[in-house]
Design a protein around this motif. Structure first.
Motif, PDB file in Angstrom:
ATOM      1  N   ASN A   1      -3.270   3.960   1.387  1.00 37.65           N
ATOM      2  CA  ASN A   1      -3.666   4.104   2.793  1.00 37.65           C
ATOM      3  C   ASN A   1      -4.241   5.505   2.990  1.00 37.65           C
ATOM      4  O   ASN A   1      -3.512   6.490   3.004  1.00 37.65           O
TER       5      ASN A   1
ATOM      6  N   LYS B   1      -7.000   1.045   4.046  1.00 38.87           N
ATOM      7  CA  LYS B   1      -6.515   0.694   2.711  1.00 38.87           C
ATOM      8  C   LYS B   1      -7.690   0.686   1.740  1.00 38.87           C
ATOM      9  O   LYS B   1      -8.681  -0.012   1.941  1.00 38.87           O
TER      10      LYS B   1
ATOM     11  N   HIS C   1      -3.275   0.197  -4.176  1.00 42.12           N
ATOM     12  CA  HIS C   1      -3.808   0.274  -2.817  1.00 42.12           C
ATOM     13  C   HIS C   1      -3.208   1.533  -2.188  1.00 42.12           C
ATOM     14  O   HIS C   1      -1.993   1.729  -2.232  1.00 42.12           O
TER      15      HIS C   1
ATOM     16  N   SER D   1       0.843  -1.197   0.000  1.00 40.65           N
ATOM     17  CA  SER D   1       0.000   0.000   0.000  1.00 40.65           C
ATOM     18  C   SER D   1       0.874   1.241   0.000  1.00 40.65           C
ATOM     19  O   SER D   1       1.949   1.262   0.587  1.00 40.65           O
TER      20      SER D   1
END
Length: 184
Positions: free
Chosen positions: A98, A58, A96, A39
């Motif tokens: 965060n 995420k 991905h 991520s």
């Protein structure tokens, strides 16, 4: 013993729906593209108080091109950034990311993506989910924004600025794990 054939139409219907890769009547082609397991995290601006970040969630960002009124095609490799005066992140789709959950109202995030002649420019407005707010909503409730094709992501547009500073602000609804971005 009951015959198994009564279940066959149900199994066939589920298999058909799963094969469609469809959401809200929109057919998705070339989907899903593989996403790296790692991520990408936001950077904070100098002077940003790190203690304001409560946690991160995420979320997967994907880019799509409209094929026709009922079909989109996932496109890999769009260069995107989410940026405000406080937070920023750059990534290439699919990815991905965060997304921080922040105390004290953060600035809206501008989401821009580019791939060749196609682009997208949107704003993710911070909101406080009603279940975590210190006070009831002052505005008309939750307003939807389009972060892709037929996405019913709910973000509030009318939030009382005098909220409790311990409230946690979000940019993406908890239930949304994928954020489709429509390139034009």
């Amino acid at each position: 013993m009951k015959p198994m054939f009564k279940s066959l139409p149900v199994v066939a219907a589920i298999a058909t729906l799963a094969a469609c890769n469809s959401t809200d009547g929109i057919q998705k082609e070339n989907y899903p593209q593989p996403v790296a397991e790692s991520s990408i995290s936001f950077r904070t601006a100098p002077g940003f108080n790190q203690d304001r970040i409560e946690s991160v969630e995420k979320k997967t960002f994907r880019t799509f091109l409209k094929v026709d009124d009922s079909t989109v095609r996932e496109i890999q490799g769009a260069k995107c950034q989410l940026r405000s005066s406080e937070l920023s992140v750059q990534f290439v789709t699919p990815a991905h990311v965060n997304i921080p959950l922040v105390q004290d109202k953060p600035q809206p995030l501008r989401l821009t993506c580019q791939k060749g002649n196609w682009s997208s420019d949107q704003t993710l407005t911070p909101f406080i989910p009603q279940e975590t707010a210190g006070a009831p909503y002052a505005g008309g409730g939750v307003a939807g924004i389009l972060v892709g094709v037929a996405v019913d992501a709910a973000l509030t547009g009318a939030v009382n600025a005098a909220r409790n500073s311990k409230d946690v602000w979000r940019f993406v609804p908890r239930a949304k794990n994928e954020l489709p971005i429509q390139l034009k």
